[in-house]
Every structure is written in structure tokens, then in C-alpha cells.
Design a protein around this motif. Structure first.
Motif, PDB file in Angstrom:
ATOM      1  N   ILE A  15       8.483  -1.370   1.860  1.00 50.73           N
ATOM      2  CA  ILE A  15       8.787  -2.319   0.786  1.00 50.73           C
ATOM      3  C   ILE A  15      10.279  -2.630   0.763  1.00 50.73           C
ATOM      4  O   ILE A  15      10.690  -3.794   0.623  1.00 50.73           O
ATOM      5  CB  ILE A  15       8.339  -1.765  -0.589  1.00 50.73           C
ATOM      6  CG1 ILE A  15       6.814  -1.589  -0.629  1.00 50.73           C
ATOM      7  CG2 ILE A  15       8.794  -2.699  -1.716  1.00 50.73           C
ATOM      8  CD1 ILE A  15       6.033  -2.874  -0.613  1.00 50.73           C
ATOM      9  N   ARG A  16      11.101  -1.574   0.901  1.00 50.90           N
ATOM     10  CA  ARG A  16      12.549  -1.786   0.903  1.00 50.90           C
ATOM     11  C   ARG A  16      12.953  -2.725   2.040  1.00 50.90           C
ATOM     12  O   ARG A  16      13.768  -3.632   1.857  1.00 50.90           O
ATOM     13  CB  ARG A  16      13.287  -0.455   1.041  1.00 50.90           C
ATOM     14  CG  ARG A  16      13.193   0.440  -0.179  1.00 50.90           C
ATOM     15  CD  ARG A  16      14.314   1.475  -0.185  1.00 50.90           C
ATOM     16  NE  ARG A  16      14.338   2.282   1.029  1.00 50.90           N
ATOM     17  CZ  ARG A  16      13.634   3.400   1.219  1.00 50.90           C
ATOM     18  NH1 ARG A  16      12.828   3.834   0.235  1.00 50.90           N
ATOM     19  NH2 ARG A  16      13.723   4.087   2.337  1.00 50.90           N
ATOM     20  N   GLU A  17      12.370  -2.513   3.219  1.00 50.13           N
ATOM     21  CA  GLU A  17      12.707  -3.358   4.366  1.00 50.13           C
ATOM     22  C   GLU A  17      12.259  -4.805   4.143  1.00 50.13           C
ATOM     23  O   GLU A  17      12.998  -5.746   4.441  1.00 50.13           O
ATOM     24  CB  GLU A  17      12.049  -2.803   5.633  1.00 50.13           C
ATOM     25  CG  GLU A  17      12.423  -3.576   6.889  1.00 50.13           C
ATOM     26  CD  GLU A  17      11.779  -2.999   8.146  1.00 50.13           C
ATOM     27  OE1 GLU A  17      12.086  -3.500   9.247  1.00 50.13           O
ATOM     28  OE2 GLU A  17      10.958  -2.062   8.028  1.00 50.13           O
ATOM     29  N   LEU A  18      11.037  -4.974   3.582  1.00 46.73           N
ATOM     30  CA  LEU A  18      10.529  -6.316   3.304  1.00 46.73           C
ATOM     31  C   LEU A  18      11.436  -7.052   2.326  1.00 46.73           C
ATOM     32  O   LEU A  18      11.796  -8.226   2.547  1.00 46.73           O
ATOM     33  CB  LEU A  18       9.111  -6.219   2.730  1.00 46.73           C
ATOM     34  CG  LEU A  18       8.481  -7.535   2.251  1.00 46.73           C
ATOM     35  CD1 LEU A  18       8.234  -8.469   3.425  1.00 46.73           C
ATOM     36  CD2 LEU A  18       7.178  -7.273   1.498  1.00 46.73           C
ATOM     37  N   ALA A  83       1.648  -1.900  -9.282  1.00 44.93           N
ATOM     38  CA  ALA A  83       0.445  -1.833  -8.456  1.00 44.93           C
ATOM     39  C   ALA A  83      -0.512  -2.937  -8.873  1.00 44.93           C
ATOM     40  O   ALA A  83      -0.472  -3.423 -10.012  1.00 44.93           O
ATOM     41  CB  ALA A  83      -0.217  -0.468  -8.609  1.00 44.93           C
ATOM     42  N   HIS A  84      -1.368  -3.368  -7.970  1.00 45.82           N
ATOM     43  CA  HIS A  84      -2.324  -4.430  -8.269  1.00 45.82           C
ATOM     44  C   HIS A  84      -3.201  -4.038  -9.469  1.00 45.82           C
ATOM     45  O   HIS A  84      -3.738  -2.933  -9.531  1.00 45.82           O
ATOM     46  CB  HIS A  84      -3.216  -4.693  -7.053  1.00 45.82           C
ATOM     47  CG  HIS A  84      -4.232  -5.769  -7.284  1.00 45.82           C
ATOM     48  ND1 HIS A  84      -3.892  -7.103  -7.348  1.00 45.82           N
ATOM     49  CD2 HIS A  84      -5.573  -5.705  -7.487  1.00 45.82           C
ATOM     50  CE1 HIS A  84      -4.987  -7.818  -7.568  1.00 45.82           C
ATOM     51  NE2 HIS A  84      -6.025  -6.990  -7.653  1.00 45.82           N
ATOM     52  N   GLY A  85      -3.309  -4.938 -10.430  1.00 52.34           N
ATOM     53  CA  GLY A  85      -4.158  -4.698 -11.592  1.00 52.34           C
ATOM     54  C   GLY A  85      -3.487  -3.927 -12.714  1.00 52.34           C
ATOM     55  O   GLY A  85      -4.140  -3.609 -13.710  1.00 52.34           O
ATOM     56  N   SER A  86      -2.194  -3.603 -12.556  1.00 51.69           N
ATOM     57  CA  SER A  86      -1.500  -2.827 -13.594  1.00 51.69           C
ATOM     58  C   SER A  86      -0.795  -3.748 -14.589  1.00 51.69           C
ATOM     59  O   SER A  86       0.402  -3.625 -14.838  1.00 51.69           O
ATOM     60  CB  SER A  86      -0.486  -1.878 -12.946  1.00 51.69           C
ATOM     61  OG  SER A  86      -1.112  -1.002 -12.058  1.00 51.69           O
ATOM     62  N   PRO A 105       0.058  -6.299  -3.251  1.00 55.67           N
ATOM     63  CA  PRO A 105       1.088  -6.559  -2.236  1.00 55.67           C
ATOM     64  C   PRO A 105       1.994  -7.722  -2.651  1.00 55.67           C
ATOM     65  O   PRO A 105       1.514  -8.711  -3.221  1.00 55.67           O
ATOM     66  CB  PRO A 105       0.280  -6.896  -0.987  1.00 55.67           C
ATOM     67  CG  PRO A 105      -1.024  -7.423  -1.513  1.00 55.67           C
ATOM     68  CD  PRO A 105      -1.295  -6.660  -2.773  1.00 55.67           C
ATOM     69  N   VAL A 106       3.289  -7.600  -2.361  1.00 54.22           N
ATOM     70  CA  VAL A 106       4.273  -8.581  -2.813  1.00 54.22           C
ATOM     71  C   VAL A 106       4.057  -9.916  -2.108  1.00 54.22           C
ATOM     72  O   VAL A 106       4.014  -9.984  -0.873  1.00 54.22           O
ATOM     73  CB  VAL A 106       5.703  -8.074  -2.542  1.00 54.22           C
ATOM     74  CG1 VAL A 106       6.720  -9.151  -2.896  1.00 54.22           C
ATOM     75  CG2 VAL A 106       5.975  -6.813  -3.350  1.00 54.22           C
ATOM     76  N   ASP A 107       3.873 -10.959  -2.915  1.00 51.76           N
ATOM     77  CA  ASP A 107       3.755 -12.320  -2.392  1.00 51.76           C
ATOM     78  C   ASP A 107       5.174 -12.863  -2.210  1.00 51.76           C
ATOM     79  O   ASP A 107       5.936 -12.966  -3.176  1.00 51.76           O
ATOM     80  CB  ASP A 107       2.959 -13.190  -3.372  1.00 51.76           C
ATOM     81  CG  ASP A 107       2.767 -14.605  -2.861  1.00 51.76           C
ATOM     82  OD1 ASP A 107       1.716 -14.884  -2.264  1.00 51.76           O
ATOM     83  OD2 ASP A 107       3.683 -15.427  -3.083  1.00 51.76           O
ATOM     84  N   LEU A 108       5.545 -13.215  -0.977  1.00 47.61           N
ATOM     85  CA  LEU A 108       6.935 -13.594  -0.686  1.00 47.61           C
ATOM     86  C   LEU A 108       7.344 -14.882  -1.395  1.00 47.61           C
ATOM     87  O   LEU A 108       8.487 -15.020  -1.831  1.00 47.61           O
ATOM     88  CB  LEU A 108       7.142 -13.727   0.824  1.00 47.61           C
ATOM     89  CG  LEU A 108       6.997 -12.422   1.625  1.00 47.61           C
ATOM     90  CD1 LEU A 108       7.344 -12.658   3.088  1.00 47.61           C
ATOM     91  CD2 LEU A 108       7.885 -11.333   1.032  1.00 47.61           C
TER      92      LEU A 108
END
Length: 448
Positions: A15-18, A83-86, A105-108
Motif C-alpha cells: 500500500i505504501r508503495e502504491l 477495509a472494504h465495508g467498514s 482496495p484503493v481506487d486510484l
């Protein structure tokens, strides 16, 4: 111009790299750490323009970092990654002052939009827009100063806002000001009266439809969410939404996606959602006519507008401003109010609030004679109590205007207490005041 710097707090290397790669492509430098302790040390030692934090970290959760940033007084937008759904966690974060949230998942595309919005928020930008608010949302009473201050604060984040207040109290005006002061000011502001759309057309109006999806769908149609993409969607009279659409609206808010009628795939949308109604939504939730989960989603922050009758001190300023605007629109000279006309306006209860005041003045401007507007020109529809109170009971030699206005305020506070069986919390909410402000006014006016 210095490159913006974002603090990234996440214990997952991927995640950090993304986030690092995505931000660098936006010419933004990322400073990445894994723990809350490291994040606090950096926040104390250097300047950041934005903070992106995961919710689950080795030494705590992202909410504590949001609280730390707020308590430190840092003018720093912070977005949480959940997290998804939180959605419940995301709502909690925004209630504590978070700017916005992202789901994994993070949508860019959503990330880039969020970062772009956040970087537009700066103290100088906010101050410039606060002056414009003062010129638009008139009144120097304590109540209106509080409202303007709240607008300035809530405009800085992306949390859904619920604006409550009586009909005609200025809910749409406040919604526009929140939009104009926020980072989406250069994008669309789309307002819709939910009570004005036939129920059978609501889903199509909100989410759009594909050609041929139902009888009469002769072409693709963009919905309100798509029209407001990147900007603000204002749902006026949200209490009038049918339960069937409330379910779909809830999903659109949580997932930041919609599905047009007849479409197989969902479409991502990015809107700031503002809602309003003059009805009691909390009561409707208890009665089962409004979904409780949707109520909590749209009511992350509530902004309660006071009725005009409890801020008599503002009536003269508002009336003079409206009259000048109406005269200019009709290309006629601006008349003056007689003293008795101003007193009558301050004594009137205004069940229709500012909207009613504007209608009264428009009629008076058309019917008055000479260069003054008098009591008779106003044609106020007094209640029995108001009619029993003679307009001449204000005498400048016997009572100052300040004392007269205090007397009006005392009556409004006392009436609210009586209507709510002396429950101060309920009375304060009815008047659009904070409990602390309400108690201060009671003490100042000797009503405790």
C-alpha cells in the motif's frame, strides 16, 4: 512553488508503495511511516499538506491519529483508509474531523480526486470565502455568527452534512455556501427537491438509465449523481424519499458507486452529499418511515438553522438588504422603513421565515406610496398574541432598542422552554442553538 508533501501512515509495504508511486506522478512527495508513534514525531517536527492513514496500525488505530491532529490545531486534512465495508469506522473518523475516506482496495481515480480536493483546502482560501459568507448569510446575532463559523469548518472536509430547520430558513443557501467554501467550488452544485419527483421516476433521476431499459427510455440519460460528479449533490426534503430508493441511496453513499437503470456494471461517482428537510427525521426513524442506517450516513454532521423569530436583532439588517435587492431588480428607488414598520417586523413571528419576509417586502414595494414603507404596507397576518401587542409599545424615551430586543429574545426562549416542558436540550435544538449557547443566553437574560 514548493512540492506538496503527504504523510502516509500504513504498515503494508504494498500500500505504501502504491500511494508513493501515485502521489509522485501527481508531483507530490510522500513521506511514509508504519506506526502512529512515527507519524506523531514527524507531525511535531515538519509541515505536511495532507495525511493518509490506515485504520489498523501496529500501535493503535487511525482514529487516534485523527484526534491527535485535531487536538494539535494543525490545519491538515487527514483521510483514512478503511477495509472494504467498514463504513461505520469511516463515519466515526469523519465525525472526529477526518477530511474523507478511501476503501480498500484503493481506487486510484478516487485517490487522485481526494488528494486534489484536499490540497485545495488552505487557511488563506477559507478566510477569503468567510468574508463572502458574511455578505450572503446576513445577521450579527450570536446564533448567526455560530452558523457562519460552523459552515467554515464543515466546508473543509467531505463528510455528509444534514441541514435541519423550518421551511424558508435558508437551508439551500447554507448548502450552496458550504459548496462554495469547499475544495469543490469550481465543480457542479446540483440541487434537487426530493418531494417534487414522481416515485416511479426517482431511480432514473438519481442514477440515470440506459436506452431501452424501460418504456419511454429512448436514449441514455445521465442521473443526478453523475451530473454532480466531482462536485456537490444537495438533496432537499430528503424525508420524502420512498424506502425503496433509500436502500439504493445508502449503497451509493457507502460504495461511492451507482448502477444506472438497465446497466450491467456499476459506475464510480465522487460527490459531496448535503441533505436537508424541515421534518423531524429522528422521529421518522422511530416510526419506521426513514431508514436508521441511512439517517446515520447522511447525518455525520448536523447543522441546525434557527428560525427567524428567535433572532429579532437580525431582522432589520436582513429586511434592508432584501428591500435594496428587490428595488434594484425592479429598477425603482429604494424606499425607507418607518420606525413603526421595523418594530412590527421585529414583533412578527414569521412562520415562513426569511422566504416569507422576502414575499412581504416584495408586496410592500409594489403597493407602498411615497418614499417610505409603513406598517399598513407590510400587511402582516398577525396571530392573536401578536395582534394584542400594540406596535406603539416601543418608546425610544422609555426603552432602548437593545432592551426591547432582549425582551423579544426572552419571550422566544421562554416559549421554547414551555413547548418542550422545560427540557433545555430540546429547547436549544428547536431554536437552532448549541446547549452551551442556550444556557449562556438564559443566564445573561436572567432566566435561569
Amino acid at each position: 512553488m514548493n512540492m506538496p508533501v503527504t504523510l502516509v501512515v500504513d504498515d503494508e509495504p504494498d500500500i505504501r508503495e502504491l500511494l508513493d508511486i501515485t502521489l509522485s506522478r501527481m508531483n507530490i512527495r510522500a513521506c511514509c511511516v508504519e506506526t502512529i508513534k512515527e507519524a506523531r514525531q514527524l507531525l511535531d517536527s515538519q509541515h505536511f499538506d495532507l495525511c493518509l492513514t490506515d485504520m489498523r496500525l501496529p500501535d493503535g488505530d487511525g482514529l487516534s491519529l485523527v484526534e491527535y491532529i485535531q487536538e494539535s490545531g494543525l490545519q491538515l486534512p487527514v483521510a483514512v483508509i478503511t477495509a472494504h465495508g467498514s463504513m461505520d469506522i469511516a463515519v466515526s473518523a469523519m465525525k472526529k474531523g477526518a477530511f474523507d475516506f478511501l476503501s480498500k482496495p484503493v481506487d486510484l481515480a478516487a485517490l487522485r480526486q481526494l488528494v486534489g480536493n484536499a490540497l485545495q483546502v488552505s487557511p488563506n482560501h477559507s478566510l477569503e470565502k468567510d468574508r463572502r459568507t458574511r455578505d450572503t448569510l446576513l445577521g450579527e446575532s450570536e446564533l448567526m455568527c455560530e452558523i457562519r463559523s460552523k459552515i467554515q469548518k464543515v466546508a473543509r472536509n467531505q463528510a455528509p452534512i444534514y441541514i435541519s430547520g423550518e421551511s424558508g430558513s435558508g437551508k439551500e443557501l447554507v448548502a450552496k455556501l458550504i459548496h462554495q467554501q469547499g475544495p469543490r467550488a469550481d465543480k457542479s452544485f446540483v440541487a434537487i427537491n426530493c418531494g417534487a419527483i414522481p416515485h416511479e421516476l426517482m431511480e432514473s433521476e438519481f442514477f440515470g438509465h440506459k436506452k431501452g431499459s424501460f418504456s419511454g427510455a429512448i436514449a441514455d440519460k445521465q442521473g443526478l449523481f453523475q451530473a454532480a460528479d466531482g462536485g456537490t449533490l444537495f438533496l432537499d426534503e430528503v424525508a420524502d424519499l420512498p424506502l425503496s430508493l433509500q436502500v439504493k441511496l445508502l449503497r451509493a453513499i457507502q460504495e461511492k458507486k451507482i448502477r444506472p437503470v438497465g446497466e450491467q456494471h456499476e459506475v464510480s461517482v465522487d460527490v459531496r452529499l448535503l441533505s436537508a428537510t424541515h421534518k423531524d427525521l429522528a422521529k421518522m426513524v422511530q416510526e419506521g418511515s426513514f431508514r436508521q442506517d441511512l439517517y446515520y450516513r447522511i447525518n455525520v454532521i448536523e447543522l441546525s438553522l434557527p428560525p427567524l423569530r428567535v433572532r429579532a436583532a437580525d431582522i432589520v439588517q436582513i429586511a434592508e438588504h432584501l428591500l435594496e435587492r428587490l428595488a434594484k431588480a425592479n429598477q425603482v428607488p429604494v424606499p425607507q422603513f418607518s420606525r413603526q414598520a421595523l418594530i412590527a417586523l421585529q414583533q412578527y413571528s414569521f412562520p415562513g421565515n426569511v422566504r416569507e419576509l422576502e414575499n412581504i417586502l416584495e408586496r410592500a414595494l409594489a403597493l407602498h406610496e411615497g418614499d417610505k414603507i409603513d406598517v399598513d404596507d407590510l400587511n402582516l397576518q398577525m396571530t392573536c398574541d401578536e395582534a394584542a401587542k400594540p406596535h406603539g409599545d416601543y418608546n425610544a424615551e422609555q426603552m432602548s432598542l437593545e432592551n426591547y430586543l432582549e425582551d423579544v429574545e426572552k419571550k422566544a426562549l421562554t416559549a421554547a422552554l414551555e413547548e418542550n416542558r422545560w427540557n433545555k436540550t430540546a429547547a436549544a435544538k428547536q431554536l437552532g442553538m448549541t446547549f452551551r449557547s442556550f444556557r449562556y443566553r438564559l443566564k445573561k437574560l436572567g432566566l435561569e
